[in-house]
Write a protein that holds these residues in place. Structure first.
Motif, PDB file in Angstrom:
ATOM      1  N   UNK A 160       4.278  36.336  28.490  1.00 27.67           N
ATOM      2  CA  UNK A 160       4.784  36.494  27.137  1.00 27.67           C
ATOM      3  C   UNK A 160       4.286  37.832  26.593  1.00 27.67           C
ATOM      4  N   UNK A 161       5.064  38.407  25.710  1.00 26.45           N
ATOM      5  CA  UNK A 161       4.610  39.628  25.040  1.00 26.45           C
ATOM      6  C   UNK A 161       4.618  39.397  23.534  1.00 26.45           C
ATOM      7  N   UNK A 162       3.997  40.332  22.845  1.00 24.65           N
ATOM      8  CA  UNK A 162       3.923  40.205  21.392  1.00 24.65           C
ATOM      9  C   UNK A 162       3.995  41.592  20.782  1.00 24.65           C
ATOM     10  N   UNK A 163       4.844  41.743  19.771  1.00 24.17           N
ATOM     11  CA  UNK A 163       5.052  43.065  19.203  1.00 24.17           C
ATOM     12  C   UNK A 163       3.871  43.529  18.360  1.00 24.17           C
ATOM     13  N   UNK A 189       1.714  32.017  22.476  1.00 22.69           N
ATOM     14  CA  UNK A 189       0.300  32.213  22.803  1.00 22.69           C
ATOM     15  C   UNK A 189      -0.359  33.251  21.906  1.00 22.69           C
ATOM     16  N   UNK A 246       4.537  24.956  29.339  1.00 20.75           N
ATOM     17  CA  UNK A 246       3.316  25.168  28.567  1.00 20.75           C
ATOM     18  C   UNK A 246       3.176  26.636  28.217  1.00 20.75           C
ATOM     19  N   UNK A 247       2.539  26.887  27.100  1.00 20.89           N
ATOM     20  CA  UNK A 247       2.174  28.236  26.693  1.00 20.89           C
ATOM     21  C   UNK A 247       0.688  28.410  26.981  1.00 20.89           C
ATOM     22  N   UNK A 248       0.367  29.312  27.878  1.00 19.92           N
ATOM     23  CA  UNK A 248      -1.001  29.439  28.390  1.00 19.92           C
ATOM     24  C   UNK A 248      -1.624  30.723  27.844  1.00 19.92           C
ATOM     25  N   UNK A 249      -2.808  30.643  27.254  1.00 19.68           N
ATOM     26  CA  UNK A 249      -3.472  31.859  26.795  1.00 19.68           C
ATOM     27  C   UNK A 249      -4.091  32.619  27.966  1.00 19.68           C
ATOM     28  N   UNK A 286      12.292  39.931  21.724  1.00 17.98           N
ATOM     29  CA  UNK A 286      13.297  39.816  20.678  1.00 17.98           C
ATOM     30  C   UNK A 286      12.678  40.239  19.348  1.00 17.98           C
ATOM     31  N   UNK A 335      -0.600  25.103  25.054  1.00 19.44           N
ATOM     32  CA  UNK A 335       0.209  24.352  24.087  1.00 19.44           C
ATOM     33  C   UNK A 335       1.518  23.920  24.735  1.00 19.44           C
ATOM     34  N   UNK A 336       1.874  22.655  24.524  1.00 23.16           N
ATOM     35  CA  UNK A 336       3.209  22.194  24.894  1.00 23.16           C
ATOM     36  C   UNK A 336       3.957  21.814  23.622  1.00 23.16           C
ATOM     37  N   UNK A 368       0.489  38.783  26.296  1.00 28.20           N
ATOM     38  CA  UNK A 368      -0.401  38.023  25.420  1.00 28.20           C
ATOM     39  C   UNK A 368      -0.523  36.568  25.831  1.00 28.20           C
ATOM     40  N   UNK A 369       0.237  36.147  26.816  1.00 30.18           N
ATOM     41  CA  UNK A 369       0.177  34.762  27.270  1.00 30.18           C
ATOM     42  C   UNK A 369       1.125  34.574  28.436  1.00 30.18           C
ATOM     43  N   UNK A 370       1.177  33.356  28.924  1.00 26.39           N
ATOM     44  CA  UNK A 370       2.056  33.019  30.034  1.00 26.39           C
ATOM     45  C   UNK A 370       2.800  31.738  29.685  1.00 26.39           C
ATOM     46  N   UNK A 388       0.402  42.524  18.867  1.00 28.15           N
ATOM     47  CA  UNK A 388      -0.741  42.796  19.743  1.00 28.15           C
ATOM     48  C   UNK A 388      -0.376  43.743  20.878  1.00 28.15           C
TER      49      UNK A 388
END
Lengths: 270, 64
Positions: B9-12, A237, B29-32, B61, A221-222, B18-20, B14
């Motif tokens: 990326x992290x997620x509180x 993500x 970009x947000x990459x899964x 955060x 996603x962008x 959780x992503x890059x 999960x």
């Protein structure tokens, strides 16, 4: 006279019952095709004189990467389209196109997962306009089928890859349906989405939107933020799936009003 | 793909990565973490080739 003609047609069909013809058979007065009459074309966005172009590319060879929907240009010579593994059954296919000075080739992926565009530039086998090739994978529906073109690419139009041995006329699918087929792989929001909140703190919030079409796989996603009043929108993500893009909204201050306007793209291409 | 940077990326909810978040060809970009995603497979390929390092995530955060 009209009744006579109709009677002759019925009688002819009845008399042909059980007779096989190329590409079809007639059974119980019903034409049974060997390959489908509709949805024949495995190529998506093959009508290049009137293409789906969500990225707004100036031409199909305007830049390296995906330009017109589903079409990948290597930046110098080759134009590719990958046909998703789940749409590739074993069998014989025929390829056809309009336009002079074009060469074509085909291959099945060397990998069973997604690839960075065409998975490799080697291993392609040439095929002529109207020519056939056979896919015979040990595990059916497990590998992508890549079609490659080179030559005078600006001439390329009306590209078809269909099951069978005889090329049929180009299949004009409704434009809305063609867009939907493209959006399984790439989608752009195309409008200014907005998110607003009363920021009593700088704690971030999560939210999602919906895709028009579910994606092939979890997409990249962008976000292009077009307006930022104390609120930064970013893709997330963890809350993105094949069904929806996920976002976070982060207020810069706890000053109350916070508003962001943004656009997004979702990329699940091969 | 020209991958200029990559950070987990992290997620509180999960937990863990959780992503890059990556800058690819000048676009963030947000990459899964999905092996069927072409951007993720390219990131893994460049990491394996030693031409890219994925940075650890920032401290998460608080979110609601």
């Amino acid at each position: 006279m009209a009744g006579y003609v109709g009677s002759r047609i019925v009688n002819t069909l009845t008399n042909l019952d059980g007779v096989a013809i190329d590409g079809a058979a007639i059974t119980n007065s019903t034409i049974v095709p060997v390959t489908p009459f509709t949805f024949r074309n495995r190529i998506i966005n093959g009508n290049l004189s009137n293409p789906i172009n969500q990225r707004g590319a100036a031409s199909i060879t305007a830049s390296t990467g995906y330009t017109y929907d589903r079409w990948y240009y290597d930046g110098s010579t080759y134009l590719y389209q990958g046909i998703e593994d789940k749409n590739v059954n074993n069998g014989t296919y025929v390829i056809s196109w309009e336009g002079s000075g074009i060469n074509a080739a085909w291959k099945v992926s060397t990998d069973t997962t997604a690839n960075n565009g065409p998975d490799a530039t080697t291993g392609f086998t040439s095929v002529s306009n109207g020519g056939t090739f056979t896919v015979n994978e040990g595990t059916e529906y497990s590998k992508h089928l890549w079609i490659r073109f080179d030559g005078t690419l600006s001439n390329l139009d009306k590209v078809m890859v269909e099951e069978g041995t005889v090329a049929t006329p180009f299949e004009h699918r409704p434009i809305g349906m063609e867009l939907s087929l493209c959006q399984r792989y790439y989608e752009i929001s195309g409008n200014q989405s907005r998110y607003s909140m009363n920021a009593s703190s700088t704690i971030s919030y999560y939210f999602t939107e919906g895709f028009n079409v579910a994606k092939r796989t979890d997409p990249a996603i962008t976000v292009n933020q077009t307006y930022n009043d104390n609120l930064t929108i970013a893709a997330n993500a963890a809350s993105t799936s094949t069904q929806h893009p996920g976002f976070s909204a982060a207020p810069a201050t706890a000053d109350g009003r916070a508003l962001g306007e943004y656009e997004w793209t979702a990329d699940a291409e091969l | 793909m020209n991958i200029e940077s990559a950070q987990y990326q992290t997620d509180e909810i999960k937990g863990g990565n959780t992503g890059i978040t990556a800058v690819i060809d000048g676009v963030t970009m947000s990459i899964p973490l999905d092996p069927a995603n072409r951007h993720y497979t390219e990131i893994l390929r460049q990491v394996e080739a030693g031409t890219l390092v994925i940075l650890p995530p920032d401290e998460p955060e608080p979110t609601t």
